[in-house]
Design a protein around this motif. Structure first.
Motif, PDB file in Angstrom:
ATOM      1  N   LYS A 107       0.388  -1.329   0.012  1.00  0.00           N
ATOM      2  CA  LYS A 107      -0.548   0.122   0.382  1.00  0.00           C
ATOM      3  C   LYS A 107       1.051   1.138  -0.376  1.00  0.00           C
ATOM      4  CE  LYS A 107      -3.699  -0.895   2.557  1.00  0.00           C
ATOM      5  NZ  LYS A 107      -4.524  -0.908   4.414  1.00  0.00           N
ATOM      6  N   VAL A 108       1.438   1.342   0.609  1.00  0.00           N
ATOM      7  CA  VAL A 108       3.019   2.489   0.987  1.00  0.00           C
ATOM      8  C   VAL A 108       3.758   2.304  -0.682  1.00  0.00           C
ATOM      9  CG1 VAL A 108       5.020   3.620   2.035  1.00  0.00           C
ATOM     10  CG2 VAL A 108       3.056   1.845   3.025  1.00  0.00           C
ATOM     11  N   LEU A 109       3.644   1.936  -1.456  1.00  0.00           N
ATOM     12  CA  LEU A 109       4.680   1.632  -2.405  1.00  0.00           C
ATOM     13  C   LEU A 109       3.959   2.235  -3.547  1.00  0.00           C
ATOM     14  CD1 LEU A 109       6.846  -1.530  -2.238  1.00  0.00           C
ATOM     15  CD2 LEU A 109       7.402   0.646  -2.041  1.00  0.00           C
ATOM     16  N   ASN A 110       1.831   1.977  -3.546  1.00  0.00           N
ATOM     17  CA  ASN A 110       2.220   2.319  -4.287  1.00  0.00           C
ATOM     18  C   ASN A 110       1.130   3.818  -4.300  1.00  0.00           C
ATOM     19  OD1 ASN A 110       1.438  -0.149  -5.941  1.00  0.00           O
ATOM     20  ND2 ASN A 110      -0.523  -1.199  -4.799  1.00  0.00           N
ATOM     21  N   HIS A 111       1.388   3.795  -3.230  1.00  0.00           N
ATOM     22  CA  HIS A 111       0.914   5.394  -3.206  1.00  0.00           C
ATOM     23  C   HIS A 111       1.915   6.359  -3.176  1.00  0.00           C
ATOM     24  CE1 HIS A 111      -0.730   8.847  -0.534  1.00  0.00           C
ATOM     25  NE2 HIS A 111       0.178   9.056  -0.126  1.00  0.00           N
ATOM     26  N   HIS A 112       3.385   6.094  -3.255  1.00  0.00           N
ATOM     27  CA  HIS A 112       4.422   7.039  -3.315  1.00  0.00           C
ATOM     28  C   HIS A 112       4.815   6.602  -4.757  1.00  0.00           C
ATOM     29  CE1 HIS A 112       4.342   9.279   0.552  1.00  0.00           C
ATOM     30  NE2 HIS A 112       4.210   7.700   1.396  1.00  0.00           N
ATOM     31  N   LEU A 113       5.119   5.337  -5.581  1.00  0.00           N
ATOM     32  CA  LEU A 113       6.035   5.293  -6.508  1.00  0.00           C
ATOM     33  C   LEU A 113       5.299   5.539  -7.510  1.00  0.00           C
ATOM     34  CD1 LEU A 113       7.115   1.561  -6.109  1.00  0.00           C
ATOM     35  CD2 LEU A 113       8.449   4.124  -5.552  1.00  0.00           C
ATOM     36  N   PRO A 114       3.664   5.510  -8.101  1.00  0.00           N
ATOM     37  CA  PRO A 114       3.882   6.614  -8.822  1.00  0.00           C
ATOM     38  C   PRO A 114       4.404   7.431  -9.326  1.00  0.00           C
ATOM     39  CG  PRO A 114       1.637   5.652  -8.136  1.00  0.00           C
ATOM     40  CD  PRO A 114       2.925   5.105  -7.202  1.00  0.00           C
ATOM     41  N   ALA A 115       4.401   8.646  -8.709  1.00  0.00           N
ATOM     42  CA  ALA A 115       5.210  10.272  -8.540  1.00  0.00           C
ATOM     43  C   ALA A 115       6.788  10.100  -8.819  1.00  0.00           C
ATOM     44  CB  ALA A 115       4.343  10.647  -7.142  1.00  0.00           C
ATOM     45  N   VAL A 116       6.888   8.892  -8.247  1.00  0.00           N
ATOM     46  CA  VAL A 116       8.867   8.560  -8.328  1.00  0.00           C
ATOM     47  C   VAL A 116       8.803   8.391  -8.982  1.00  0.00           C
ATOM     48  CG1 VAL A 116      10.634   7.398  -7.527  1.00  0.00           C
ATOM     49  CG2 VAL A 116       8.929   8.408  -5.456  1.00  0.00           C
ATOM     50  N   PHE A 117       8.293   7.398  -9.903  1.00  0.00           N
ATOM     51  CA  PHE A 117       8.873   6.983 -11.487  1.00  0.00           C
ATOM     52  C   PHE A 117       8.195   7.768 -12.484  1.00  0.00           C
ATOM     53  CE2 PHE A 117       9.098   2.544  -9.470  1.00  0.00           C
ATOM     54  CZ  PHE A 117      10.282   2.376  -9.585  1.00  0.00           C
ATOM     55  N   ASP A 118       7.045   8.663 -12.544  1.00  0.00           N
ATOM     56  CA  ASP A 118       7.352   9.764 -12.990  1.00  0.00           C
ATOM     57  C   ASP A 118       8.251  10.041 -13.234  1.00  0.00           C
ATOM     58  OD1 ASP A 118       4.897   9.036 -14.472  1.00  0.00           O
ATOM     59  OD2 ASP A 118       3.260   9.788 -13.153  1.00  0.00           O
ATOM     60  N   GLU A 119       7.996  11.291 -11.739  1.00  0.00           N
ATOM     61  CA  GLU A 119       9.930  12.017 -11.936  1.00  0.00           C
ATOM     62  C   GLU A 119      10.910  11.534 -12.589  1.00  0.00           C
ATOM     63  OE1 GLU A 119      10.895  13.424  -8.302  1.00  0.00           O
ATOM     64  OE2 GLU A 119      12.361  14.622  -8.536  1.00  0.00           O
ATOM     65  N   VAL A 120      11.126  10.275 -12.441  1.00  0.00           N
ATOM     66  CA  VAL A 120      12.309   9.364 -12.467  1.00  0.00           C
ATOM     67  C   VAL A 120      12.092   9.607 -14.344  1.00  0.00           C
ATOM     68  CG1 VAL A 120      13.662   7.623 -13.425  1.00  0.00           C
ATOM     69  CG2 VAL A 120      12.687   7.413 -11.118  1.00  0.00           C
ATOM     70  N   PHE A 121      10.916   9.456 -15.076  1.00  0.00           N
ATOM     71  CA  PHE A 121      11.088   9.382 -16.561  1.00  0.00           C
ATOM     72  C   PHE A 121      11.216  10.538 -16.890  1.00  0.00           C
ATOM     73  CE2 PHE A 121       9.781   4.865 -16.575  1.00  0.00           C
ATOM     74  CZ  PHE A 121      10.248   4.569 -17.390  1.00  0.00           C
ATOM     75  N   GLU A 122      10.899  12.298 -16.369  1.00  0.00           N
ATOM     76  CA  GLU A 122      10.766  13.308 -16.578  1.00  0.00           C
ATOM     77  C   GLU A 122      12.082  13.773 -16.417  1.00  0.00           C
ATOM     78  OE1 GLU A 122       8.537  15.456 -13.899  1.00  0.00           O
ATOM     79  OE2 GLU A 122       6.062  14.030 -14.775  1.00  0.00           O
ATOM     80  N   LYS A 123      13.064  13.475 -15.549  1.00  0.00           N
ATOM     81  CA  LYS A 123      14.565  13.718 -15.048  1.00  0.00           C
ATOM     82  C   LYS A 123      15.421  13.114 -16.410  1.00  0.00           C
ATOM     83  CE  LYS A 123      14.328  16.106 -11.517  1.00  0.00           C
ATOM     84  NZ  LYS A 123      14.330  17.870 -11.472  1.00  0.00           N
ATOM     85  N   THR A 124      15.405  11.888 -16.378  1.00  0.00           N
ATOM     86  CA  THR A 124      15.713  11.088 -18.096  1.00  0.00           C
ATOM     87  C   THR A 124      15.476  11.002 -19.173  1.00  0.00           C
ATOM     88  OG1 THR A 124      14.561   8.928 -17.693  1.00  0.00           O
ATOM     89  CG2 THR A 124      15.903   9.459 -16.362  1.00  0.00           C
ATOM     90  N   LEU A 125      13.795  11.426 -19.513  1.00  0.00           N
ATOM     91  CA  LEU A 125      13.895  11.648 -20.826  1.00  0.00           C
ATOM     92  C   LEU A 125      14.013  13.409 -21.074  1.00  0.00           C
ATOM     93  CD1 LEU A 125       9.956  10.764 -21.507  1.00  0.00           C
ATOM     94  CD2 LEU A 125      12.369   9.485 -22.081  1.00  0.00           C
ATOM     95  N   THR A 126      14.399  14.324 -19.831  1.00  0.00           N
ATOM     96  CA  THR A 126      14.914  16.044 -20.118  1.00  0.00           C
ATOM     97  C   THR A 126      16.270  15.460 -21.057  1.00  0.00           C
ATOM     98  OG1 THR A 126      13.452  16.752 -18.848  1.00  0.00           O
ATOM     99  CG2 THR A 126      15.032  17.813 -18.636  1.00  0.00           C
ATOM    100  N   GLN A 127      16.950  14.474 -19.899  1.00  0.00           N
ATOM    101  CA  GLN A 127      18.789  14.586 -20.310  1.00  0.00           C
ATOM    102  C   GLN A 127      18.821  13.804 -20.949  1.00  0.00           C
ATOM    103  OE1 GLN A 127      20.835  15.940 -17.888  1.00  0.00           O
ATOM    104  NE2 GLN A 127      22.315  14.585 -18.876  1.00  0.00           N
TER     105      GLN A 127
END
Ligand SMILES: NC(=O)c1ccc[n+]([C@@H]2O[C@H](COP(=O)([O-])OP(=O)(O)OC[C@H]3O[C@@H](n4cnc5c(N)ncnc54)[C@H](OP(=O)(O)O)[C@@H]3O)[C@@H](O)[C@H]2O)c1
Length: 279
Positions: free
Chosen positions: A240-260
């Motif tokens: 439950k904790v992972l599902n609450h936090h990880l979507p935003a974490v992984f969205d940020e991962v993709f935003e940063k890597t795609l920008t790079q």
């Protein structure tokens, strides 16, 4: 005539050369390698005496059927440009550089080009190499390069436009997965008295087992979660904790890597490296 040549013997060049040789996909006598610091080739040459090693990129490129260019993204076009006086249009260029597009490469070389993004996991013959050929690569040429890559793992033939997102899932993923599990272990150490090596060994073995269940038993992620996270149980609380936090974490991962990716692609384009003369 060499069947396969490599320019650049760093992390990826070393992985590809050693993987292709030890899988038997190519014979040592059919391989030539050129790199800037030739001392790095000493132990390879001792291990495979019939392999050709040099510090002269043009020597590796002339009369080589398939030429892997394994240098950093900003070195790729200058290295290729320098080869143009000696490389034949029959040579099949395979670039493994992130952020260097097939169109960038075609500005310099007017022949057969394949873009590949390998993964460090091919060192243990696992993982996925991303593959995209240009229009000059015929079925036979494509099959030969794909067979080489399949000797060290799986391949995914995808359109070039999907490379960046897929690179996160394949080539960047080992680093990201290691970072995630380093944090998992870190939290375990903060909440208990396990020794770090013990916790790491537990997690690595569990990772391996989890990957096997997903791959060998053909389990989906949800099925595996359901099998472990029984309703009202302990795992369910963690999930439950992972599902609450990880979507935003992984969205940020993709935003940063795609920008790079975009930043480096722009730097590659701004090099303005274009072909001067083609044999
Ligand atoms: N690392 C990954 O997981 C990964 C995954 C997918 C794709 N890639 C791509 O793979 C490429 C190589 O990455 P890497 O991690 O292997 O980099 P690396 O370890 O820095 O290796 C680059 C190699 O190229 C050599 N080199 C540089 N300029 C040269 C020149 N003019 N002529 C001949 N050799 C030259 C370097 O020589 P020295 O030893 O003298 O420095 C070094 O051995 C990059 O374009 C990257 O985008 C990497």
């Amino acid at each position: 005539m060499h069947e396969v040549g490599f320019i650049g013997y760093g992390s990826m060049g070393r992985m590809l050369v050693n993987g292709l040789l030890s899988s038997g996909a190519v014979a040592p006598a059919d391989v030539i390698i050129s790199t800037r610091t030739t001392a790095k080739l000493d132990s390879l040459a001792r291990q495979w005496p019939s392999i050709a090693v040099t510090g002269d990129n043009r020597l590796a490129a002339c009369e080589t059927r398939i030429l892997f260019i394994c240098v950093k993204p900003l070195d790729t076009l200058p290295v290729l440009l320098d080869l143009i006086p000696v490389v034949s249009l029959e040579t099949h260029i395979v670039s493994i550089a992130a952020c260097v597009t097939i169109s960038d490469l075609e500005q310099v070389f007017n022949g057969k080009i394949t873009k590949v993004i390998p993964s460090i996991t091919s060192e243990v013959r696992e993982g996925v190499s991303l593959v995209c050929h240009n229009s000059k690569v015929c079925g036979k040429d494509a099959a030969r390069v794909e067979a080489l890559l399949q000797s060290i793992g799986q391949i995914a033939k995808i359109s070039e436009g999907d490379f960046e997102v897929a690179t996160d899932l394949t080539s960047c993923a080992p680093g990201m997965i290691a970072a995630m599990f380093e944090n998992f272990v870190g939290a375990a150490l903060r909440h208990g008295d396990l020794a770090v090596e013990v916790a790491q060994r537990m997690v690595v073995s569990t990772l391996l087992g989890t990957a096997k269940l997903l791959a060998e038993r053909n389990m989906g992620f949800s099925e595996l979660i359901d099998r472990v996270a029984t309703k009202g149980g302990i795992t369910a609380e963690g999930v439950k904790v992972l599902n609450h936090h990880l979507p935003a974490v992984f969205d940020e991962v993709f935003e940063k890597t795609l920008t790079q990716h975009e930043t480096v692609k722009e730097m590659v384009k701004n090099q303005n490296v274009t072909q001067v003369a083609m044999r």
